[in-house]
Design an enzyme around this catalytic site. Structure first.
Site, mmCIF file in Angstrom:
data_model
loop_
_atom_site.group_PDB
_atom_site.id
_atom_site.type_symbol
_atom_site.label_atom_id
_atom_site.label_comp_id
_atom_site.label_asym_id
_atom_site.label_seq_id
_atom_site.Cartn_x
_atom_site.Cartn_y
_atom_site.Cartn_z
ATOM 1 N N GLY A 156 1.282 -0.764 -0.050
ATOM 2 C CA GLY A 156 -0.023 0.146 0.184
ATOM 3 C C GLY A 156 0.674 1.062 -0.095
ATOM 4 O O GLY A 156 1.969 1.162 -0.298
ATOM 5 N N ARG A 157 0.270 2.286 0.723
ATOM 6 C CA ARG A 157 1.243 3.767 0.571
ATOM 7 C C ARG A 157 2.312 2.929 1.190
ATOM 8 O O ARG A 157 3.448 3.919 0.850
ATOM 9 C CB ARG A 157 0.524 4.756 1.370
ATOM 10 C CG ARG A 157 -0.615 4.898 0.407
ATOM 11 C CD ARG A 157 -2.075 5.854 1.461
ATOM 12 N NE ARG A 157 -2.460 4.990 2.497
ATOM 13 C CZ ARG A 157 -4.118 4.987 1.866
ATOM 14 N NH1 ARG A 157 -4.817 5.182 1.187
ATOM 15 N NH2 ARG A 157 -4.242 4.143 2.716
ATOM 16 N N ILE A 158 2.145 2.692 2.361
ATOM 17 C CA ILE A 158 3.507 2.709 3.156
ATOM 18 C C ILE A 158 4.658 1.464 2.581
ATOM 19 O O ILE A 158 5.879 1.737 2.071
ATOM 20 C CB ILE A 158 3.767 2.057 4.500
ATOM 21 C CG1 ILE A 158 2.477 3.392 5.244
ATOM 22 C CG2 ILE A 158 4.634 2.033 5.429
ATOM 23 C CD1 ILE A 158 1.655 2.807 6.593
ATOM 24 N N ARG A 178 -2.114 -8.957 -2.207
ATOM 25 C CA ARG A 178 -3.690 -8.823 -2.458
ATOM 26 C C ARG A 178 -3.914 -9.234 -4.363
ATOM 27 O O ARG A 178 -4.118 -9.884 -4.894
ATOM 28 C CB ARG A 178 -5.307 -9.219 -1.502
ATOM 29 C CG ARG A 178 -5.503 -10.346 -1.015
ATOM 30 C CD ARG A 178 -6.553 -9.699 -0.677
ATOM 31 N NE ARG A 178 -6.343 -8.404 0.661
ATOM 32 C CZ ARG A 178 -7.441 -7.616 0.902
ATOM 33 N NH1 ARG A 178 -8.651 -8.728 0.945
ATOM 34 N NH2 ARG A 178 -7.287 -6.657 0.966
ATOM 35 N N ARG A 239 1.685 -4.515 12.399
ATOM 36 C CA ARG A 239 1.162 -4.732 13.439
ATOM 37 C C ARG A 239 1.536 -6.642 13.739
ATOM 38 O O ARG A 239 1.926 -7.026 13.249
ATOM 39 C CB ARG A 239 -0.596 -5.062 13.277
ATOM 40 C CG ARG A 239 -1.180 -3.939 13.087
ATOM 41 C CD ARG A 239 -1.221 -3.185 14.233
ATOM 42 N NE ARG A 239 -1.665 -0.998 13.695
ATOM 43 C CZ ARG A 239 -1.965 -0.579 13.649
ATOM 44 N NH1 ARG A 239 -0.764 -0.337 13.807
ATOM 45 N NH2 ARG A 239 -2.394 0.434 13.814
ATOM 46 N N GLU A 268 0.983 -5.990 22.677
ATOM 47 C CA GLU A 268 1.487 -4.401 23.069
ATOM 48 C C GLU A 268 0.232 -4.213 23.645
ATOM 49 O O GLU A 268 -0.399 -4.100 24.089
ATOM 50 C CB GLU A 268 0.919 -3.536 21.636
ATOM 51 C CG GLU A 268 2.570 -2.962 20.884
ATOM 52 C CD GLU A 268 1.662 -2.493 19.262
ATOM 53 O OE1 GLU A 268 2.405 -3.185 18.612
ATOM 54 O OE2 GLU A 268 1.811 -1.060 20.194
ATOM 55 N N HIS A 286 6.393 1.362 18.796
ATOM 56 C CA HIS A 286 5.785 1.517 18.328
ATOM 57 C C HIS A 286 5.421 2.796 18.140
ATOM 58 O O HIS A 286 4.727 3.989 17.964
ATOM 59 C CB HIS A 286 3.602 0.871 18.961
ATOM 60 C CG HIS A 286 3.267 1.341 17.461
ATOM 61 N ND1 HIS A 286 2.094 0.118 17.444
ATOM 62 C CD2 HIS A 286 2.644 1.771 16.202
ATOM 63 C CE1 HIS A 286 1.253 0.371 17.120
ATOM 64 N NE2 HIS A 286 1.798 0.584 16.030
ATOM 65 N N GLY A 288 6.299 4.054 14.706
ATOM 66 C CA GLY A 288 6.628 4.645 13.333
ATOM 67 C C GLY A 288 5.997 5.775 12.471
ATOM 68 O O GLY A 288 6.680 6.129 11.853
HETATM 69 C C1 GLV Z 1 0.029 3.016 13.786
HETATM 70 O O1 GLV Z 1 0.827 1.990 14.060
HETATM 71 C C2 GLV Z 1 -0.656 3.644 13.200
HETATM 72 O O2 GLV Z 1 -1.304 2.644 12.648
HETATM 73 O O3 GLV Z 1 -0.959 4.705 12.750
HETATM 74 C C1 GLV Z 2 -1.709 2.357 5.005
HETATM 75 O O1 GLV Z 2 -1.042 4.381 5.114
HETATM 76 C C2 GLV Z 2 -0.766 1.732 3.448
HETATM 77 O O2 GLV Z 2 -1.640 2.008 2.651
HETATM 78 O O3 GLV Z 2 0.128 1.355 3.764
#
Ligand code: GLV
Ligand code: GLV
Length: 320
Positions: A156-158, A178, A239, A268, A286, A288
């Site tokens: 995804g975006r990250i 996916r 996660r 967590e 956590h 990020g």
């Molecule tokens: C951090 O884990 C978030 O989901 O923004």
């Molecule tokens: C979250 O921003 C993702 O789509 O990876």
């Protein structure tokens, strides 16, 4: 005046925006997570809730808000802490903060990758303890990064930001998702699609960037670990429960994988004792998205979502 409640303090830009918009704002100023009962009571009396990923917004909370509560605005991109189906049932919007934290999260994933590959944390400790008594040919040998294979699970975006940063290291980047990206996007990012099993077998570094869903729970389990290269380094900024933590610890302890950089954990904030004792892991709490710039942008976003919802509009980041 509509009431907006924060389960925890976040950068003040959010509070200010909401006060300027004319809302009655309540903030939990204590340095503790509210109890489930407190959150239920808050849901009953609020028009909007601003929540953290550590708040369990289950059916009970949402049902308590039924009729009055319009939106739960999560201060995170992930929203696995919220029962979205129940929210929908009770006509409560659920919003998150996508996009603004992708860079910061990918940066931390890379920071962990470097830290594990080059044993930065162990080395720092060694120097501080006065153990550096001279250059040694085999002191703290780590692993090359340039030219290696990086496997990105979740694109995804990250995940995409993670991939972009690999370009400078001439890495071969495999990804699993996916729904496969378009050919044009694959080309632009210089990434190659691989089924999960193939990615796991071929990668020197594996970085997780999936949301937590029933499908991704324990995505890396015994079977997957058994197929990994012995020099693999696992990075998780997604996660905790995406990895079976017990199996990960077993493989780390037995030296069957090289190391792990973890920002998230299965239960967590509980961290298994065994993990704390291992030298081949780097652990962060956590963090990020924890940059000044990013957390401010997230705060603006949660406020904007609340403002839209309370105006009767569909908020820009509604997740359903
Ligand atoms: C951090 O884990 C978030 O989901 O923004
Ligand atoms: C979250 O921003 C993702 O789509 O990876």
């Amino acid at each position: 005046m509509p009431k907006v409640s924060f389960t925890y303090e976040i950068p003040e830009i959010a509070e200010k925006k909401l006060k300027d918009a004319g809302f009655d704002v309540w903030v939990n100023r204590e340095e503790r997570t509210l109890t489930h009962e407190e959150i239920i009571n808050l849901a009953k009396e609020s028009d909007a809730l601003i929540t953290l990923l550590s708040d369990n917004i289950n059916k009970e909370v949402l049902e308590a808000g039924k009729g009055k509560l319009k939106v739960v605005s999560n201060y995170a991109v992930g929203y696995n802490n919220i029962d979205v189906e129940s929210a929908k049932e009770f006509s409560i919007y659920v919003t998150n903060t996508p996009g603004v934290l992708s860079d910061a999260t990918a940066d931390l994933a890379w920071a962990l990758l470097f830290a594990v590959a080059r044993k930065i944390v162990e080395s720092d400790k060694f120097v501080r303890e006065g153990k550096f008594i001279g250059w040694r040919p085999q002191l703290f040998l780590g692993y090359d990064i340039k030219g290696k294979t990086l496997g990105i699970i979740g694109m995804g975006r990250i995940g995409k930001e993670m991939a972009k940063r690999a370009l400078g290291f001439d890495m071969k980047v495999l990804y699993y998702k996916r729904n496969r990206l378009s050919e044009a996007e694959e080309k632009e990012l210089n990434v190659e699609y691989a089924p999960l099993e193939e990615l796991i077998k071929k990668s020197d570094y594996i970085s997780l960037h999936t949301p937590l869903t029933p499908e991704t729970h324990h995505l890396l389990d015994e079977k997957e670990f058994s197929m990994m290269k012995p020099n693999v380094i696992i990075i998780n900024t997604a996660r905790g429960p995406v990895i079976n933590e017990k199996v990960l610890i077993k493989y780390l302890k037995e030296g069957k994988i090289a190391g792990a950089g973890l920002d998230v954990y299965e239960e967590e904030p509980k961290i298994p004792e065994e993990l704390l004792k291992l030298d081949n892991v780097v652990l962060t709490p956590h963090t990020g998205s924890a940059t000044f710039e990013t957390r401010d942008k997230m705060a603006e976003m949660v406020a904007d979502n609340v403002i839209a919802a309370l105006k009767g509009e569909v908020p820009p980041n509604n997740v359903y």
